[in-house]
Enzyme design. Structure first.
Site, mmCIF file in Angstrom:
data_model
loop_
_atom_site.group_PDB
_atom_site.id
_atom_site.type_symbol
_atom_site.label_atom_id
_atom_site.label_comp_id
_atom_site.label_asym_id
_atom_site.label_seq_id
_atom_site.Cartn_x
_atom_site.Cartn_y
_atom_site.Cartn_z
ATOM 1 N N SER A 1 0.828 -1.198 0.000
ATOM 2 C CA SER A 1 0.000 0.000 0.000
ATOM 3 C C SER A 1 0.865 1.252 0.000
ATOM 4 C CB SER A 1 -0.930 0.008 1.221
ATOM 5 O OG SER A 1 -1.693 1.192 1.266
ATOM 6 N N TRP B 1 2.505 1.566 -3.429
ATOM 7 C CA TRP B 1 1.540 1.975 -4.445
ATOM 8 C C TRP B 1 1.522 3.494 -4.584
ATOM 9 C CZ3 TRP B 1 -2.719 5.174 -4.186
ATOM 10 C CH2 TRP B 1 -3.597 5.143 -5.269
ATOM 11 N N HIS B 2 1.771 4.199 -3.484
ATOM 12 C CA HIS B 2 1.679 5.654 -3.506
ATOM 13 C C HIS B 2 2.848 6.307 -4.242
ATOM 14 C CE1 HIS B 2 -1.360 4.956 -0.378
ATOM 15 N NE2 HIS B 2 -1.803 6.159 -0.685
ATOM 16 N N GLY B 3 3.954 5.638 -4.371
ATOM 17 C CA GLY B 3 5.037 6.269 -5.105
ATOM 18 C C GLY B 3 6.358 5.556 -4.936
ATOM 19 N N PHE C 1 -0.002 10.037 -7.920
ATOM 20 C CA PHE C 1 0.065 8.615 -7.597
ATOM 21 C C PHE C 1 -0.629 7.769 -8.655
ATOM 22 C CE2 PHE C 1 -0.187 10.542 -3.152
ATOM 23 C CZ PHE C 1 1.180 10.693 -3.092
#
Length: 504
Positions: free
Chosen positions: A346, A349-351, A504
């Site tokens: 998780s 996933w954001h960067g 993102f």
């Protein structure tokens, strides 16, 4: 195109009028229209990436058709049944199973490969170079000047949900390419979610729409609240957040405290505001999109926070990663492994930055004790459900959870781990008692933050803060509130700011 651009104030009413008064009678024409305006909306940012989203849609549409052709339901005569009425796999059925796996893997490989190339290529190259140099070898860095296609993390996950659910037999593959392409590119939630499931959104493109005045008004209220969250709360908090996170080593601790708290408000106002505008816009067009935020800062522990924050992503990881890994049905060690994987993925996933991975690790570390002691599902309902105010114990829980989340946001906002370390170290100095060295306007926005929090608390039982005020308050109070929110949006609007989650 940004929701907070003046161009959108022209775009949305135009789409609304054409949708209901020109294209609503014919289902196919309506879907073609939605596909066209969605591509205009997306191409407004950079038309060159229209080919990317179209090709991604084409791959998953084709994979869905191939999964349907090779499904057990379409080839039942190729399965043998034993005397005990149990299906026995034949050579043909095994071949079909492998064929279905192949098309699923084509979809997953393409989407994850697309995401990995644009979003993580340079990160993996830089990390590899750093590891090689740490071992005493010399390696030259090689990176590409890549532009991250806006919304790629959202629409790739949305298309993957389709092929996975078709593979699992949870839904049938669609043979209508227009409806499928419109589902992938549906403009209200295209670039920053909610990440819709195909089982929820795709069937709505096959239903005849009848204009619902009450639903449309509810959508208008939700759009207004979303704009207030974004323009008044998030964008104005950003001024002080940027000041605090620029050279934190030279800032007094009181500045850093305000900066950290304001960033908590900024990211919620920004992302929650986008989701409210998206969902409200969907309602104007007769579509029901899933709730993405459920008043997350009124959570009593980290587990509850994750049931209320970015719900479409957390449930996506739960259903498509955590449960397939075994969820919590295995041993304790396996369950802990799965929890760590979910939170780290998780974060990633954001960067492509170690700060996001550490942010995910922090939340994993806060969640695991709750899981080990069986406390992760204690706070399921709404805090102070039948009361106006929380108890002192509940208030303490809210403040502790908010503080822990805010510390995590410092890593999320910082450009690198070193900056995050400096920020946290300086945050706990004696200068935290000093008067903040910030613009006098900071006090005005503290007042706005308090008003925002009170309205959120008042409406915490609903989908969004002001949803039920139309039915529980006299007209004078209702319209005074609406007028006040509209005036605040126009008076406190700054230069158009992109939504944080566009990156993102």
């Amino acid at each position: 195109m940004l929701f907070n651009l003046y161009e959108y104030l022209i775009f949305l009413p135009t789409v609304f009028l054409l949708y209901w008064y020109v294209f609503s009678k014919n289902l196919q024409a309506r879907n073609i229209f939605l596909l066209a305006v969605s591509y205009v909306f997306y191409g407004w940012w950079d038309w060159r990436f229209l080919g990317l989203i179209a090709f991604s849609s084409l791959i998953d549409y084709w994979c869905g058709l191939r999964l349907a052709v090779n499904s057990p339901d379409s080839n039942r005569e190729q399965y043998a049944v034993d005397p005990a009425n149990r299906q026995l796999p034949t050579a043909r059925s095994k071949s079909l199973f492998k064929s279905r796996e192949l098309y699923l893997w084509i979809s997953l490989t393409f989407n994850l490969g697309l995401l990995g190339f644009f979003k993580y290529f340079n990160f993996f190259i830089d990390s590899t170079i750093q590891a090689i140099n740490a071992l005493g070898f010399q390696a030259n860095s090689y990176t590409l000047q890549l532009i991250l296609p806006v919304g790629i993390s959202f629409y790739t996950f949305q298309t993957m949900s389709y092929t996975i659910d078709v593979y699992r037999g949870k839904m049938k593959a669609t043979k209508d390419p227009v409806a499928f392409f419109a589902y992938v590119s549906f403009f209200p939630q295209l670039v920053a979610g909610p990440i819709e499931r195909a089982t929820n959104l795709l069937p709505q493109f096959f239903k005849k729409k009848v204009f619902d005045y009450s639903l449309a008004m509810d959508g208008m209220r939700q759009i207004l609240w979303g704009l207030f969250m974004k323009v008044v709360i998030a964008d104005n908090c950003a001024v002080f957040v940027n000041q605090a996170f620029t050279n934190p080593e030279s800032q007094p601790a009181s500045n850093l405290l305000i900066g950290a708290v304001f960033f908590s408000f900024q990211i919620y106002g920004d992302f929650g505001g986008y989701s409210n505008i998206a969902i409200g816009t969907g309602k104007l067009l007769g579509f029901n999109l899933m709730q993405n935020f459920a008043f997350p800062y009124f959570s009593r522990d980290i587990a509850e926070f994750w049931r209320r924050w970015h719900i479409s992503l957390s449930t996506w990881f739960r259903d498509y990663v955590y449960i397939p890994l075994g969820g919590s049905k295995g041993s304790k060690s396996q369950s802990l492994r799965n929890i760590f994987i979910i939170f780290l993925v998780s974060g990633f996933w954001h960067g492509a930055n170690w700060t996001f991975i550490i942010w995910g690790g922090i939340h994993a570390a806060l969640f695991i004790p709750l899981y080990l002691f069986g406390k992760n599902r204690v706070n399921i309902g709404i805090v102070a459900q039948n009361r106006t105010f929380p108890s002192l114990y509940e208030l303490g829980q809210l403040l502790v959870t908010f503080s822990l989340v805010t510390v995590g946001w410092i890593f999320f906002r910082s450009p690198d781990l070193a900056s995050a370390g400096v920020y946290i170290q300086n945050l706990f100095e004696a200068s935290i008692l000093q008067k903040p060295q910030m613009d006098i306007r900071v006090y005005l926005f503290i007042i706005w933050a308090l008003i925002f929090t009170l309205l959120e608390w008042r409406g915490r039982r609903e989908e969004f803060a002001i949803q039920k005020m139309a039915f529980t308050k006299p007209a004078l109070i209702r319209y005074s509130l609406y007028y006040g929110l509209v005036m605040a949006v126009f008076l406190f609007a700054r230069k158009e700011q992109e939504f944080i989650y566009f990156q993102f």
